[in-house]
Design a protein around this motif. Sequence first.
Motif, PDB file in Angstrom:
ATOM      1  N   THR A 154      44.737  40.521  43.701  1.00  0.00           N
ATOM      2  CA  THR A 154      43.732  40.582  42.634  1.00  0.00           C
ATOM      3  C   THR A 154      44.204  39.832  41.390  1.00  0.00           C
ATOM      4  OG1 THR A 154      44.636  42.745  41.956  1.00  0.00           O
ATOM      5  CG2 THR A 154      42.750  42.751  43.462  1.00  0.00           C
ATOM      6  N   THR A 155      45.011  40.473  40.571  1.00  0.00           N
ATOM      7  CA  THR A 155      45.401  39.924  39.278  1.00  0.00           C
ATOM      8  C   THR A 155      46.140  38.595  39.403  1.00  0.00           C
ATOM      9  OG1 THR A 155      45.691  42.228  38.588  1.00  0.00           O
ATOM     10  CG2 THR A 155      46.466  40.518  37.079  1.00  0.00           C
ATOM     11  N   VAL A 156      47.145  38.547  40.267  1.00  0.00           N
ATOM     12  CA  VAL A 156      47.949  37.329  40.391  1.00  0.00           C
ATOM     13  C   VAL A 156      47.119  36.180  40.957  1.00  0.00           C
ATOM     14  CG1 VAL A 156      49.945  36.284  41.515  1.00  0.00           C
ATOM     15  CG2 VAL A 156      50.100  38.610  40.614  1.00  0.00           C
ATOM     16  N   LYS A 157      46.312  36.475  41.951  1.00  0.00           N
ATOM     17  CA  LYS A 157      45.470  35.431  42.547  1.00  0.00           C
ATOM     18  C   LYS A 157      44.506  34.853  41.515  1.00  0.00           C
ATOM     19  CE  LYS A 157      42.278  34.622  46.389  1.00  0.00           C
ATOM     20  NZ  LYS A 157      41.599  35.247  47.565  1.00  0.00           N
ATOM     21  N   ALA A 158      43.889  35.732  40.715  1.00  0.00           N
ATOM     22  CA  ALA A 158      42.954  35.269  39.689  1.00  0.00           C
ATOM     23  C   ALA A 158      43.675  34.450  38.621  1.00  0.00           C
ATOM     24  CB  ALA A 158      42.254  36.469  39.053  1.00  0.00           C
ATOM     25  N   GLN A 164      45.283  27.066  37.524  1.00  0.00           N
ATOM     26  CA  GLN A 164      45.509  25.984  38.481  1.00  0.00           C
ATOM     27  C   GLN A 164      46.995  25.790  38.770  1.00  0.00           C
ATOM     28  OE1 GLN A 164      43.049  23.807  40.207  1.00  0.00           O
ATOM     29  NE2 GLN A 164      42.160  25.808  39.751  1.00  0.00           N
ATOM     30  N   MET A 165      47.635  26.864  39.193  1.00  0.00           N
ATOM     31  CA  MET A 165      49.062  26.780  39.493  1.00  0.00           C
ATOM     32  C   MET A 165      49.385  27.588  40.742  1.00  0.00           C
ATOM     33  SD  MET A 165      50.624  29.287  36.524  1.00  0.00           S
ATOM     34  CE  MET A 165      50.203  28.108  35.250  1.00  0.00           C
ATOM     35  N   LYS A 222      54.002  24.506  40.279  1.00  0.00           N
ATOM     36  CA  LYS A 222      54.491  25.780  40.777  1.00  0.00           C
ATOM     37  C   LYS A 222      55.127  26.554  39.637  1.00  0.00           C
ATOM     38  CE  LYS A 222      55.586  24.302  45.508  1.00  0.00           C
ATOM     39  NZ  LYS A 222      56.651  24.239  46.529  1.00  0.00           N
ATOM     40  N   VAL A 223      54.850  27.843  39.601  1.00  0.00           N
ATOM     41  CA  VAL A 223      55.464  28.708  38.603  1.00  0.00           C
ATOM     42  C   VAL A 223      56.365  29.680  39.333  1.00  0.00           C
ATOM     43  CG1 VAL A 223      55.065  30.359  36.769  1.00  0.00           C
ATOM     44  CG2 VAL A 223      53.446  28.503  37.135  1.00  0.00           C
TER      45      VAL A 223
END
Length: 226
Positions: A154-158, A164-165, A222-223
């Motif tokens: 949820t949160t991370v995907k959004a 855009q990372m 990438k982060v």
Amino acid sequence: MSTERGCAVTGDLNEPSTTRESKSPDERREEIVVAARALFSERGIGKTSISDVATRVGVTRGLIYHYFGDKDALVDVVLERYIDEFVTSIRMWDAAREVGNIELALTDCIGLFRHHLQDDDPLRGDLHRIENAALYYRFVDRAVTAVVDCIRATTVKAYALRHQMEIENVYETFYVLVYGLVGLTRSRPEIEDRVLVGIVRQTLHLDGRPATNPRPDGGPAKVQGD
């Protein structure tokens, strides 16, 4: 769907002698779980027997074993309910949070986290007893995994889509973070929410732009660990 037939129970003197109301397997199973949860809270897990649960529901011990196999399996189902409730609250928090307002989102999330860890439910307190140590750590492992999986989906995907990372080591980072918060709030229940918020901010690099690795293919950066 099949249902239980009402019948007089005879034989074992430890079994209730009564006529059971006809219920579907799902209804009866739910009734047993609700009764077990209430008894575990009232008496503690170690002091509650399968006979106690059977008496509370008004069924035979054999029926409890039919649905759950043994007491450990019943305990696992009850604890899974707590995990489901925690995950549901995380999903509700994610759906309601104000996009871009990181401070408010973190404050609300920490409040939610503390509520589930430190409420007055006697069953949670019973898990901290030394004789339940193995059960407690198994419960925490399952709970942390479920919470992290929910946050990733949820949160991370959004967040990744919005910026855009591509985010690396998400599971590992959040597993260490959530597990650490559990241990910290258990050992120092007086710790202030603002301190916990600061720990989350620092761990996830939310106070500034995280370091990124350029993609050789020209795709999103990438982060690491964010």
